[in-house]
Scaffold this motif. Structure first.
Motif, PDB file in Angstrom:
ATOM      1  N   GLY A  65       0.940  -1.051   0.026  1.00 14.90           N
ATOM      2  CA  GLY A  65       0.036  -0.157   0.144  1.00 14.90           C
ATOM      3  C   GLY A  65       0.813   1.170   0.181  1.00 14.90           C
ATOM      4  N   HIS A  66       0.222   2.423   0.020  1.00 14.39           N
ATOM      5  CA  HIS A  66       1.040   3.636   0.306  1.00 14.39           C
ATOM      6  C   HIS A  66       1.877   3.520   1.496  1.00 14.39           C
ATOM      7  N   ILE A  67       3.047   3.957   1.191  1.00 10.68           N
ATOM      8  CA  ILE A  67       3.944   4.280   2.564  1.00 10.68           C
ATOM      9  C   ILE A  67       4.525   5.610   2.909  1.00 10.68           C
ATOM     10  N   SER A  68       4.134   5.817   4.012  1.00 11.54           N
ATOM     11  CA  SER A  68       4.439   7.225   4.321  1.00 11.54           C
ATOM     12  C   SER A  68       5.902   7.932   3.951  1.00 11.54           C
ATOM     13  N   PHE A  69       6.075   9.127   3.383  1.00 15.02           N
ATOM     14  CA  PHE A  69       7.383   9.633   3.306  1.00 15.02           C
ATOM     15  C   PHE A  69       8.387   9.454   4.296  1.00 15.02           C
ATOM     16  N   SER A  70       7.868   9.405   5.500  1.00 10.54           N
ATOM     17  CA  SER A  70       8.625   9.482   6.918  1.00 10.54           C
ATOM     18  C   SER A  70       9.374   7.928   7.239  1.00 10.54           C
ATOM     19  N   THR A  71       8.605   6.973   6.585  1.00  8.61           N
ATOM     20  CA  THR A  71       8.792   5.558   6.757  1.00  8.61           C
ATOM     21  C   THR A  71      10.302   5.047   5.805  1.00  8.61           C
ATOM     22  N   LYS A  72      11.066   4.300   6.544  1.00  7.70           N
ATOM     23  CA  LYS A  72      12.308   4.134   6.031  1.00  7.70           C
ATOM     24  C   LYS A  72      12.365   2.482   5.880  1.00  7.70           C
ATOM     25  N   SER A  73      11.451   1.581   6.123  1.00  9.68           N
ATOM     26  CA  SER A  73      11.297   0.396   5.894  1.00  9.68           C
ATOM     27  C   SER A  73      10.003  -0.192   5.832  1.00  9.68           C
ATOM     28  N   VAL A  74       9.590  -1.371   5.201  1.00  5.74           N
ATOM     29  CA  VAL A  74       8.422  -1.888   5.154  1.00  5.74           C
ATOM     30  C   VAL A  74       8.464  -3.716   5.105  1.00  5.74           C
ATOM     31  N   ARG A  75       7.665  -4.151   5.497  1.00  7.76           N
ATOM     32  CA  ARG A  75       7.637  -5.876   5.618  1.00  7.76           C
ATOM     33  C   ARG A  75       6.485  -6.055   4.528  1.00  7.76           C
ATOM     34  N   ILE A  76       7.074  -6.862   3.554  1.00  7.71           N
ATOM     35  CA  ILE A  76       6.384  -7.497   2.604  1.00  7.71           C
ATOM     36  C   ILE A  76       6.036  -8.957   2.855  1.00  7.71           C
ATOM     37  N   ASN A  77       4.610  -9.029   3.286  1.00  4.81           N
ATOM     38  CA  ASN A  77       4.384 -10.414   3.663  1.00  4.81           C
ATOM     39  C   ASN A  77       3.732 -11.176   2.794  1.00  4.81           C
ATOM     40  N   GLY A  78       3.285 -12.562   2.929  1.00  2.46           N
ATOM     41  CA  GLY A  78       2.666 -13.407   1.971  1.00  2.46           C
ATOM     42  C   GLY A  78       3.445 -14.006   0.798  1.00  2.46           C
ATOM     43  N   LEU A  79       4.535 -14.095   1.200  1.00  5.90           N
ATOM     44  CA  LEU A  79       5.611 -14.760   0.258  1.00  5.90           C
ATOM     45  C   LEU A  79       5.834 -16.125   0.561  1.00  5.90           C
ATOM     46  N   GLU A  80       6.495 -16.892  -0.459  1.00  6.27           N
ATOM     47  CA  GLU A  80       7.039 -18.235  -0.340  1.00  6.27           C
ATOM     48  C   GLU A  80       8.269 -18.576   0.110  1.00  6.27           C
ATOM     49  N   ASN A  81       8.390 -19.238   1.297  1.00  8.09           N
ATOM     50  CA  ASN A  81       9.711 -19.399   1.744  1.00  8.09           C
ATOM     51  C   ASN A  81      10.690 -20.250   0.555  1.00  8.09           C
ATOM     52  N   GLY A  82      12.049 -19.894   0.377  1.00  8.21           N
ATOM     53  CA  GLY A  82      12.825 -20.772  -0.551  1.00  8.21           C
ATOM     54  C   GLY A  82      12.528 -20.422  -1.948  1.00  8.21           C
ATOM     55  N   LYS A  83      11.677 -19.264  -2.245  1.00  7.75           N
ATOM     56  CA  LYS A  83      11.561 -18.559  -3.805  1.00  7.75           C
ATOM     57  C   LYS A  83      12.102 -17.256  -3.525  1.00  7.75           C
ATOM     58  N   GLU A  84      12.975 -16.957  -4.547  1.00  5.09           N
ATOM     59  CA  GLU A  84      13.590 -15.851  -4.696  1.00  5.09           C
ATOM     60  C   GLU A  84      12.859 -14.700  -5.480  1.00  5.09           C
ATOM     61  N   TYR A  85      12.872 -13.512  -4.713  1.00  6.95           N
ATOM     62  CA  TYR A  85      11.850 -12.427  -5.371  1.00  6.95           C
ATOM     63  C   TYR A  85      12.772 -10.988  -5.588  1.00  6.95           C
ATOM     64  N   ASN A  86      12.376 -10.240  -6.665  1.00  4.70           N
ATOM     65  CA  ASN A  86      13.038  -9.015  -6.946  1.00  4.70           C
ATOM     66  C   ASN A  86      12.018  -8.025  -6.207  1.00  4.70           C
ATOM     67  N   PHE A  87      12.619  -6.910  -5.789  1.00  3.97           N
ATOM     68  CA  PHE A  87      11.888  -5.747  -5.493  1.00  3.97           C
ATOM     69  C   PHE A  87      12.406  -4.488  -5.986  1.00  3.97           C
ATOM     70  N   LEU A  88      11.397  -3.563  -5.984  1.00  2.00           N
ATOM     71  CA  LEU A  88      11.716  -2.263  -6.681  1.00  2.00           C
ATOM     72  C   LEU A  88      10.951  -1.204  -5.934  1.00  2.00           C
ATOM     73  N   LEU A  89      11.737  -0.460  -5.223  1.00  2.00           N
ATOM     74  CA  LEU A  89      11.094   0.858  -4.610  1.00  2.00           C
ATOM     75  C   LEU A  89      10.686   2.020  -5.355  1.00  2.00           C
ATOM     76  N   VAL A  90       9.701   2.429  -5.314  1.00  2.00           N
ATOM     77  CA  VAL A  90       9.285   3.718  -6.388  1.00  2.00           C
ATOM     78  C   VAL A  90       8.751   4.816  -5.256  1.00  2.00           C
ATOM     79  N   PRO A  91       9.488   5.681  -5.137  1.00  2.00           N
ATOM     80  CA  PRO A  91       9.023   7.011  -4.550  1.00  2.00           C
ATOM     81  C   PRO A  91       8.235   7.873  -5.605  1.00  2.00           C
ATOM     82  N   TYR A  92       7.454   8.581  -4.865  1.00  2.00           N
ATOM     83  CA  TYR A  92       6.852   9.486  -5.634  1.00  2.00           C
ATOM     84  C   TYR A  92       6.104  10.950  -4.947  1.00  2.00           C
ATOM     85  N   ASP A  93       5.873  11.818  -5.757  1.00  2.00           N
ATOM     86  CA  ASP A  93       5.618  12.987  -5.270  1.00  2.00           C
ATOM     87  C   ASP A  93       4.105  13.354  -5.116  1.00  2.00           C
ATOM     88  N   LEU A  94       3.617  14.330  -4.472  1.00  2.00           N
ATOM     89  CA  LEU A  94       2.121  14.732  -4.203  1.00  2.00           C
ATOM     90  C   LEU A  94       1.367  14.602  -5.573  1.00  2.00           C
TER      91      LEU A  94
END
Length: 711
Positions: A610-639
């Motif tokens: 979901g939307h992550i506040s600008f003051s946040t510096k970490s987030v936990r992505i749940n619901g992933l499968e153990n033993g499977k490799e995932y790619n992650f891309l962080l996207v900042p955006y303005d108002l």
């Protein structure tokens, strides 16, 4: 709804070309009473007699609802420009008891700096798009129109056949670095003695509307992504989850973040993770990012014609926006953020590596006075930069007798170049020293030179008809002009540089017939060998295909295309970030994408947070499968929802949590079959574990139950 048609199309082309002095602090308001300077009863309607209302429109351009304050402040972003999500406008002149002069013409526009542009076409701004040029009764009936967001930021090209928003050609594009606010402008031409709209006749200047409580304010637009660097992005595996962490120096212009994720092996989105897409008509909340492919995946709602005519220097694609790209530059060509912060692209001059269109790069040793200049181009004679120890001067031109020769040396008597006004003749040291010759050693005319026909030497007497002569300029003889010291025509290939021609063709170099081969510094037509001329300079150029195309196998700097040069080679490389190529970037060392193209293009189906506040510096992505490799891309955006594409792709593989049972097994089976710790074992580890379990009130039965459940 269609824009109001002009009753007089010729009124579209306003001819106010006179230069403007400083504009007044506020526009002149039309007189509210009297004759209005017409000699007839009635007056101009004042500014407050008009109502201007802006509307949200749907994909077909139909009016949906009036804009509210948030729409005014944070709605028009780059994606909405690229998708052509039109803005509706309703202009009404209130019907009152006031006797307005119905013969007066009013003109309405949309854009920025309309008052300046209307009378200064050759200046910085282009004229605004025009809704109508009509008499007062037409405005009393009302004008409804829609316009593409491009007209908030750009003007009309001078040669556009129309100024109507739906037909005009704009001088800009949605790629422009645009930010500001604008709106509808109205003028009353004829308020003064000068015809057409003048600067002081614009009585509404883009900031009047009835949408806001204050009745004032333009529509804000912002096509710029956040510029605040996002650094040190990491992914830490957990049990069925991954924690993303990052650092920023301050909140800056970032309003929030979202995370994109995919299965590394397949490039497919993580199932059941995509949140609702942003509503094209929804009230902006500053919690979504928008791209053209996400906002209008089936194509733009409306388009505009764009021309290469932008006085503000911003980019323009020169094509109808319907054929434009998806609005998201591929990471292989734009670069982006890395752990060192943001960059403008993969090419960094100087960084010690020759990339893209660079000719050289010596890192911190680059200097405008050295072999490689600060802009990563080679220091050459004629570039206007003096190469210390190599050149005595460099005036940046090919005029040989102007105080600095074409060989980048200071002029001297005896160099064979007649440097006026100090020299009258100069045939070089040998010619100047001929006894009774036309030119003295100090480059003055000798008595013979004053009357060359009496010169004892045939070559140099100015006759030109003596045996063996092709020409004879008398004291004007020089190996650098049309007639050489041997009274022969100076031609390419004779070894004499025709750098001071009278009638001949200028030469930049001449190494003789054997030297002008094209594989050295001089081409067969006596011009300096340069990248792009089709001649391969051995030892300097690796290739020369005579074009500026960087996507083929020969770059525009005449070097062979290689992975890591910062240029994506079509059909060979998927991407190329130059020095930023790495396994943790969007492009690896083999110039292959480390993630799927769709995720790198910020396709919404890959959003897994979901939307992550600008003051946040970490987030936990749940619901992933153990033993499977995932790619992650962080996207900042303005108002406004403009996203910033980062080139950092992080990977992680969730793992099952390491708990007490695993500790028991790893310590040599210190937990007995019953589940209680085996205290008879001499292992101090077992005793320590028993003590720890007791301290936390954990019974052995619980461990045993867990073991049976795992069986």
């Amino acid at each position: 709804m269609r824009p109001h048609d002009l009753s007089r199309p010729a009124a579209l082309f306003l001819a106010g070309l006179c230069a403007l002095g400083p504009l007044a602090a506020s526009a002149q308001t039309p007189p509210s009473g009297g004759t209005g300077g017409t000699g007839m009863m009635g007056s101009f309607p004042p500014a407050d007699a008009f109502t201007i209302q802006y509307w949200l429109t749907d994909q077909e351009g139909n009016f949906v609802r009036p804009l509210t304050e948030k729409y005014f402040k944070q709605f028009i972003n780059k994606a909405r420009c690229e998708c052509g999500q039109k803005i509706g406008v309703r202009i009404r002149l209130k019907k009152t008891m006031a006797a307005y002069d119905t013969t007066k013409r009013l003109e309405s526009f949309v854009g920025t700096q309309c008052s300046t542009a209307e009378t200064a076409l050759a200046g910085q701004f282009r004229r605004c798009a025009q809704f109508s040029s009509a008499l007062v009764p037409t405005y009393q009936q009302g004008i409804d129109a829609t316009f593409h967001p491009i007209w908030l930021t750009s003007g009309v090209t001078p040669n556009s056949p129309s100024r109507l928003p739906d037909m005009a050609t704009t001088s800009g594009s949605c790629e422009a670095a645009a930010e500001g606010e604008s709106g509808v402008w109205l003028c009353a031409p004829g308020m003064n003695s000068t015809p057409n709209c003048q600067a002081d006749e614009f009585f509404i200047q883009g900031l009047q509307n009835i949408n806001l409580p204050s009745k004032t304010g333009g529509i804000s637009f912002d096509y710029l992504p956040p510029i605040l660097p996002v650094k040190e992005i990491t992914a830490t595996p957990g049990d069925g989850a991954v924690v993303l962490s990052w650092k920023v120096d301050s909140s800056g212009d970032i309003n929030g973040y979202r995370v994109l994720c995919e299965e590394a092996a397949t490039g497919q989105p993580v199932p059941n993770k995509m949140p609702p897409r942003p509503d094209p008509l929804g009230i902006p909340t500053g919690t979504y990012f928008y791209t053209k492919s996400n906002l209008c995946p089936d194509g733009p709602f409306s388009t505009f014609m764009s021309a290469e005519d932008n006085p503000l220097g911003t980019t323009s694609d020169g094509v109808d926006s319907a054929t434009d790209t998806d609005g998201n530059d591929t990471l292989g060509t734009t670069g982006g953020d890395d752990t060192a912060g943001d960059t403008d692209g993969p090419t960094l001059c100087p960084n010690g590596i020759v990339e893209n269109d660079e000719e050289c790069d010596n890192g911190n040793e680059n200097s405008d006075e050295g072999e490689c200049r600060t802009d990563c181009t080679l220091n050459r004679c004629g570039d206007g930069k003096v190469h210390t120890g190599v050149e005595e001067c460099d005036d940046g031109n090919l005029v040989d007798n102007d105080g600095c020769t074409n060989a980048c040396t200071n002029p001297t008597c005896g160099d064979g170049i007649i440097n006026t006004p100090d020299e009258v003749c100069d045939g070089g040291t040998e010619f100047n020293n001929i006894p009774d010759g036309p030119c003295t050693p100090d480059c003055k005319l000798s008595p013979c030179g004053m009357n060359p026909i009496n010169c004892p030497e045939l070559c140099g007497n100015g006759d030109g008809t003596d045996a063996g002569e092709q020409c004879d300029l008398g004291p004007g003889l020089s190996n650098h002009t049309d007639c050489t010291l041997a009274c022969q025509n100076n031609v390419c290939g004779d070894g004499f540089v025709l750098s001071d021609p009278i009638m001949g063709v200028l030469e930049e170099c001449d190494e003789g017939m054997d030297g002008n081969t094209g594989d050295g510094a001089c081409t067969p037509d006596c011009f300096r060998n340069t990248c792009g001329d089709g001649f391969l300079w051995a030892g300097v150029e690796a290739c020369d295909d005579m074009n500026d195309d960087d996507t083929d196998d020969c770059l525009s700097n005449c070097q062979k295309a290689t992975c890591g040069d910062g240029v994506t080679q079509a059909g060979v490389e998927e991407c190329d970030l130059g020095l930023n190529n790495s396994a943790s970037a969007s492009c690896d060392e083999d110039c292959k994408f480390t993630a799927s193209q769709d995720m790198l293009n910020l396709d919404w189906k890959y959003v897994c947070s979901g939307h992550i506040s600008f003051s946040t510096k970490s987030v936990r992505i749940n619901g992933l499968e153990n033993g499977k490799e995932y790619n992650f891309l962080l996207v900042p955006y303005d108002l406004m929802g403009n996203p910033k594409q980062l080139d950092v792709v992080v990977r992680a593989t969730p793992v099952e949590t390491y708990d007490l049972w695993e500790q028991c097994e790893e310590d040599g089976g210190i937990c007995g079959a019953s589940g209680y710790c085996n205290v008879s074992d001499d292992s101090s580890g077992g005793l320590a574990l028993f003590t720890a379990l007791a301290a936390f009130g954990i019974g052995g039965l619980g461990v045993a139950n867990r073991r049976r459940n795992r069986a």
